[in-house]
Write a protein that holds these residues in place. Structure first.
Motif, PDB file in Angstrom:
ATOM      1  N   VAL A 182      -0.847 -19.727   8.082  1.00 37.05           N
ATOM      2  CA  VAL A 182       0.205 -18.622   8.034  1.00 37.05           C
ATOM      3  C   VAL A 182       1.037 -18.520   7.018  1.00 37.05           C
ATOM      4  O   VAL A 182       1.559 -19.476   7.160  1.00 37.05           O
ATOM      5  N   PRO A 183       0.816 -17.410   6.049  1.00 37.82           N
ATOM      6  CA  PRO A 183       1.882 -17.634   5.174  1.00 37.82           C
ATOM      7  C   PRO A 183       3.484 -17.323   5.617  1.00 37.82           C
ATOM      8  O   PRO A 183       3.691 -16.590   6.395  1.00 37.82           O
ATOM      9  N   ASP A 184       4.403 -18.281   4.826  1.00 36.60           N
ATOM     10  CA  ASP A 184       5.947 -17.930   5.203  1.00 36.60           C
ATOM     11  C   ASP A 184       6.097 -16.486   4.920  1.00 36.60           C
ATOM     12  O   ASP A 184       5.898 -15.975   3.715  1.00 36.60           O
ATOM     13  N   GLY A 185       7.090 -15.890   5.781  1.00 40.43           N
ATOM     14  CA  GLY A 185       8.065 -14.844   5.387  1.00 40.43           C
ATOM     15  C   GLY A 185       6.877 -13.501   5.064  1.00 40.43           C
ATOM     16  O   GLY A 185       7.416 -12.295   4.824  1.00 40.43           O
ATOM     17  N   VAL A 186       5.699 -13.488   6.058  1.00 41.50           N
ATOM     18  CA  VAL A 186       4.768 -12.346   5.822  1.00 41.50           C
ATOM     19  C   VAL A 186       4.729 -11.923   7.351  1.00 41.50           C
ATOM     20  O   VAL A 186       3.954 -12.597   8.127  1.00 41.50           O
ATOM     21  N   PRO A 187       5.153 -10.893   7.747  1.00 37.16           N
ATOM     22  CA  PRO A 187       5.046 -10.373   9.023  1.00 37.16           C
ATOM     23  C   PRO A 187       3.265  -9.898   9.248  1.00 37.16           C
ATOM     24  O   PRO A 187       2.454  -9.666   8.348  1.00 37.16           O
ATOM     25  N   GLY A 188       2.765 -10.180  10.629  1.00 38.02           N
ATOM     26  CA  GLY A 188       1.357 -10.293  10.908  1.00 38.02           C
ATOM     27  C   GLY A 188       0.705  -8.789  10.357  1.00 38.02           C
ATOM     28  O   GLY A 188      -0.294  -9.002   9.972  1.00 38.02           O
ATOM     29  N   ARG A 189       1.513  -7.783  10.308  1.00 38.02           N
ATOM     30  CA  ARG A 189       0.763  -6.576   9.778  1.00 38.02           C
ATOM     31  C   ARG A 189       0.622  -6.374   8.580  1.00 38.02           C
ATOM     32  O   ARG A 189      -0.096  -5.536   7.970  1.00 38.02           O
ATOM     33  N   PHE A 190       1.375  -7.170   7.790  1.00 38.34           N
ATOM     34  CA  PHE A 190       1.360  -7.225   6.268  1.00 38.34           C
ATOM     35  C   PHE A 190       0.451  -8.474   5.618  1.00 38.34           C
ATOM     36  O   PHE A 190       0.302  -8.762   4.587  1.00 38.34           O
ATOM     37  N   SER A 191      -0.481  -8.929   6.548  1.00 39.81           N
ATOM     38  CA  SER A 191      -1.211 -10.254   6.549  1.00 39.81           C
ATOM     39  C   SER A 191      -2.460 -10.062   5.924  1.00 39.81           C
ATOM     40  O   SER A 191      -3.173 -11.228   5.963  1.00 39.81           O
ATOM     41  N   ALA A 192      -2.931  -8.837   5.756  1.00 38.93           N
ATOM     42  CA  ALA A 192      -4.471  -8.759   5.749  1.00 38.93           C
ATOM     43  C   ALA A 192      -5.017  -9.302   4.314  1.00 38.93           C
ATOM     44  O   ALA A 192      -6.038 -10.037   4.358  1.00 38.93           O
ATOM     45  N   LEU A 193      -4.217  -9.523   3.264  1.00 38.85           N
ATOM     46  CA  LEU A 193      -4.577 -10.118   2.287  1.00 38.85           C
ATOM     47  C   LEU A 193      -4.176 -11.500   1.911  1.00 38.85           C
ATOM     48  O   LEU A 193      -3.977 -12.170   0.882  1.00 38.85           O
ATOM     49  N   SER A 194      -4.012 -12.197   3.234  1.00 38.35           N
ATOM     50  CA  SER A 194      -3.706 -13.545   3.185  1.00 38.35           C
ATOM     51  C   SER A 194      -4.696 -14.456   3.801  1.00 38.35           C
ATOM     52  O   SER A 194      -5.946 -13.808   4.314  1.00 38.35           O
ATOM     53  N   THR A 195      -4.328 -15.637   4.368  1.00 40.06           N
ATOM     54  CA  THR A 195      -5.571 -16.350   5.054  1.00 40.06           C
ATOM     55  C   THR A 195      -5.681 -15.931   6.329  1.00 40.06           C
ATOM     56  O   THR A 195      -6.855 -15.821   6.885  1.00 40.06           O
ATOM     57  N   VAL A 196      -4.844 -15.090   6.870  1.00 44.02           N
ATOM     58  CA  VAL A 196      -4.935 -14.284   8.246  1.00 44.02           C
ATOM     59  C   VAL A 196      -6.121 -13.242   8.037  1.00 44.02           C
ATOM     60  O   VAL A 196      -7.003 -13.291   9.074  1.00 44.02           O
ATOM     61  N   GLY A 197      -6.061 -12.473   6.935  1.00 48.32           N
ATOM     62  CA  GLY A 197      -7.131 -11.686   6.949  1.00 48.32           C
ATOM     63  C   GLY A 197      -8.340 -11.738   6.176  1.00 48.32           C
ATOM     64  O   GLY A 197      -9.572 -11.436   6.404  1.00 48.32           O
ATOM     65  N   LEU A 198      -8.499 -12.811   5.176  1.00 44.55           N
ATOM     66  CA  LEU A 198      -9.435 -13.181   4.495  1.00 44.55           C
ATOM     67  C   LEU A 198     -10.580 -14.269   5.103  1.00 44.55           C
ATOM     68  O   LEU A 198     -11.629 -14.225   4.570  1.00 44.55           O
ATOM     69  N   ALA A 199      -9.956 -15.037   6.005  1.00 40.59           N
ATOM     70  CA  ALA A 199     -10.861 -16.138   6.459  1.00 40.59           C
ATOM     71  C   ALA A 199     -12.207 -15.663   7.183  1.00 40.59           C
ATOM     72  O   ALA A 199     -13.052 -16.162   6.647  1.00 40.59           O
ATOM     73  N   PRO A 200     -11.966 -14.618   8.027  1.00 34.83           N
ATOM     74  CA  PRO A 200     -13.238 -14.066   8.636  1.00 34.83           C
ATOM     75  C   PRO A 200     -14.122 -13.760   7.978  1.00 34.83           C
ATOM     76  O   PRO A 200     -15.462 -13.664   7.717  1.00 34.83           O
ATOM     77  N   ALA A 201     -13.669 -12.999   6.777  1.00 31.38           N
ATOM     78  CA  ALA A 201     -14.408 -12.258   5.570  1.00 31.38           C
ATOM     79  C   ALA A 201     -15.146 -13.336   4.708  1.00 31.38           C
ATOM     80  O   ALA A 201     -16.391 -13.241   4.584  1.00 31.38           O
ATOM     81  N   ALA A 202     -14.277 -14.439   4.553  1.00 30.49           N
ATOM     82  CA  ALA A 202     -14.927 -15.480   3.600  1.00 30.49           C
ATOM     83  C   ALA A 202     -16.240 -16.183   4.562  1.00 30.49           C
ATOM     84  O   ALA A 202     -17.116 -16.453   3.760  1.00 30.49           O
ATOM     85  N   ILE A 203     -16.217 -16.532   5.580  1.00 27.08           N
ATOM     86  CA  ILE A 203     -17.192 -17.046   6.465  1.00 27.08           C
ATOM     87  C   ILE A 203     -18.491 -16.306   6.207  1.00 27.08           C
ATOM     88  O   ILE A 203     -19.583 -16.925   6.267  1.00 27.08           O
ATOM     89  N   LEU A 204     -18.111 -14.993   6.410  1.00 27.09           N
ATOM     90  CA  LEU A 204     -19.441 -14.082   6.182  1.00 27.09           C
ATOM     91  C   LEU A 204     -19.927 -13.593   4.807  1.00 27.09           C
ATOM     92  O   LEU A 204     -20.355 -12.774   4.821  1.00 27.09           O
ATOM     93  N   GLY A 205     -19.288 -14.337   3.983  1.00 25.41           N
ATOM     94  CA  GLY A 205     -19.563 -14.174   2.594  1.00 25.41           C
ATOM     95  C   GLY A 205     -19.240 -12.989   1.908  1.00 25.41           C
ATOM     96  O   GLY A 205     -19.856 -12.623   0.732  1.00 25.41           O
ATOM     97  N   VAL A 206     -18.200 -12.390   2.251  1.00 31.42           N
ATOM     98  CA  VAL A 206     -17.314 -11.143   1.551  1.00 31.42           C
ATOM     99  C   VAL A 206     -16.775 -11.744   0.140  1.00 31.42           C
ATOM    100  O   VAL A 206     -16.361 -13.125   0.252  1.00 31.42           O
ATOM    101  N   ASP A 207     -16.685 -10.996  -0.953  1.00 26.42           N
ATOM    102  CA  ASP A 207     -16.269 -11.522  -2.105  1.00 26.42           C
ATOM    103  C   ASP A 207     -14.816 -11.456  -2.088  1.00 26.42           C
ATOM    104  O   ASP A 207     -13.984 -10.278  -2.303  1.00 26.42           O
ATOM    105  N   ILE A 208     -13.941 -12.449  -1.242  1.00 29.38           N
ATOM    106  CA  ILE A 208     -12.598 -12.151  -0.910  1.00 29.38           C
ATOM    107  C   ILE A 208     -11.876 -12.352  -2.368  1.00 29.38           C
ATOM    108  O   ILE A 208     -10.502 -11.778  -2.494  1.00 29.38           O
ATOM    109  N   GLU A 209     -12.373 -12.962  -3.370  1.00 24.14           N
ATOM    110  CA  GLU A 209     -11.705 -13.138  -4.749  1.00 24.14           C
ATOM    111  C   GLU A 209     -11.554 -11.557  -5.170  1.00 24.14           C
ATOM    112  O   GLU A 209     -10.502 -11.133  -5.843  1.00 24.14           O
ATOM    113  N   ALA A 210     -12.722 -10.645  -5.043  1.00 25.15           N
ATOM    114  CA  ALA A 210     -12.688  -9.448  -5.648  1.00 25.15           C
ATOM    115  C   ALA A 210     -11.476  -8.581  -4.733  1.00 25.15           C
ATOM    116  O   ALA A 210     -10.885  -7.817  -5.418  1.00 25.15           O
TER     117      ALA A 210
END
Length: 427
Positions: A182-210
């Motif tokens: 979990v990124p340092d200094g990032v409250p949970g509600r601001f974490s959509a664009l971090s490992t927290v929000g991107l990992a499930p999307a990455a597993i399912l083939g979403v273009d997280i880089e975009a």
């Protein structure tokens, strides 16, 4: 992300803001932007969230989820910011499988979901910075037991996203589980664009880089003026209207795929700005569905709210077939997209007609890049509003109070003596 605030000006709306006031407010926005830029440069707690587009390591996320690449379903166990950002992405975008979220502690819902899932093809993603979040850990223990009871090796199907220390970090080390920080200094509600929000999307083939690229473009567009920065225009306007009596903000996307986005924004706004008697109450709505329910109140009720429409300019469409049914001539040659857009524009006009302030937030289409930009833009808008309110945007003391009381009650503490209860029962 583009913002049209014309229907929130005082020439149209009451409450509304004048152009002269916006000119004066823009000077405060410039000062607030300087503070935000300093916070970002110093990686201060909370402000660090706005650095994520430049710092999140999508390659590391891809590597961590690689052992789960065969998953047809992802079950994320988290709560609040540990789930809503990821859910916004997977609910809105095309994926290679299904995503489910256990972000509540409803026994019936948990049991029903687990009964319906094929756990052999389900990746389990458990998210908690501390590794001690009661709701998350309780659900995780229930899910893990379900894997074991069905003879599925949960250690082969589990990804952990957590802090540098704690129960989940220890569990990951013990069982050699893939783990993301979990990124340092990032409250949970601001974490959509971090490992927290991107990992499930990455597993399912979403273009997280975009998605990250879209957020980066929104970051690069930040300036010290609300007239040049859509995110700041929105944040400043919500602040100004709240001060004039618009105590609620109805977030109304006109795309079914963005319904979860409204939930995500509700947490972001409420938990960040609801302090010291300030902030707007977020209300979730969905166009065109809620035109047939809530719109009655918005048009004919008190003018004490802002309505934020969220709309994509482009996207898939379906033609409406020709019909012999009487009274439907106006649908001839139209599509479902045409009908949706007509309903959207009519609702927008109907609210302007009665002076209820409304704002149009537009993205190009519902895709990874546009959604990444929208999420980042609303985070920046919320931080800007917090600066204007003068509140501690990144803390949530009222939430923490409730957590502590719940733990005490579970541990056998007496009920709170100071709360009087009036219970009405049916004879």
């Amino acid at each position: 992300m583009d913002i049209d605030i014309g229907n929130a000006l005082d020439a149209v709306a009451a409450p509304g803001v004048s152009r002269d006031y916006l000119d004066r407010l823009d000077e405060r926005v410039a000062d607030a932007h300087e503070r935000i830029e300093r916070g970002m440069a110093d990686d201060e707690f909370g402000y660090a969230a706005l650095n994520l587009p430049a710092r999140v390591d999508t390659a590391a996320i891809r590597d961590a989820v690689a052992p789960l690449a065969d998953a047809e379903t992802v079950l994320t166990v988290g709560i609040g910011g540990s789930a809503l950002g990821a859910a916004t992405l997977t609910d809105a975008l095309d994926t290679d499988g299904d995503a489910y979220y256990l972000d509540n502690v409803d026994p019936a819902q948990v049991s029903t979901l687990l009964d319906d899932l094929d756990l052999e093809s389900t990746a389990l993603n458990v998210v908690s910075r501390s590794g001690t979040t009661a709701e998350t850990l309780a659900n995780f223990l229930v899910v893990r037991e379900a894997y074991e009871e069905r003879g599925v090796d949960w250690t082969e199907r589990t990804l952990v996203t957590t802090g540098e220390s704690g129960n989940l970090r220890d569990l990951a080390a013990e069982h050699d589980l893939p783990v993301l920080p979990v990124p340092d200094g990032v409250p949970g509600r601001f974490s959509a664009l971090s490992t927290v929000g991107l990992a499930p999307a990455a597993i399912l083939g979403v273009d997280i880089e975009a998605a990250v690229d879209g957020a980066r473009r929104e970051r690069d567009a930040l300036t010290g003026s609300l007239y040049e920065t859509p995110a700041y225009a929105y944040g400043a306007l919500t602040y100004a209207l709240a001060a004039r009596g618009a105590n609620a903000n109805v977030v109304m996307p006109y795309h079914e795929s963005l319904e979860t986005y409204a939930e995500w924004y509700a947490q972001l706004s409420a938990e960040s700005l609801g302090k010291e008697g300030l902030g707007q109450t977020p209300v979730r709505a969905l166009g065109a569905t809620d035109q047939h329910s809530q719109l009655q109140l918005y048009r004919a009720g008190p003018n004490d709210k802002l309505v934020t429409f969220v709309h994509a300019r482009d996207g898939p469409d379906v033609d409406i077939p020709e019909t012999e049914l009487a009274g439907l001539d106006y649908l001839a040659g139209a599509s479902l997209g045409d009908l949706r857009d007509a309903e959207f524009e009519a609702t927008e006009a109907s609210l302007a007609d009665v002076g209820l302030p409304n704002v149009r937030v537009e993205i190009e289409r519902v895709d990874a890049a546009s959604l990444g930009g929208l999420l980042y833009g609303m985070e920046a808008a919320t931080v800007l509003a917090g600066e204007l309110y003068g509140v501690e945007t990144f803390t949530q003391p009222a939430v923490e109070w409730g957590k502590e009381v719940a733990r005490d009650l579970l541990g056998g503490a007496e009920a709170l003596d100071e709360k009087e209860t009036l219970r009405v029962t049916r004879e």
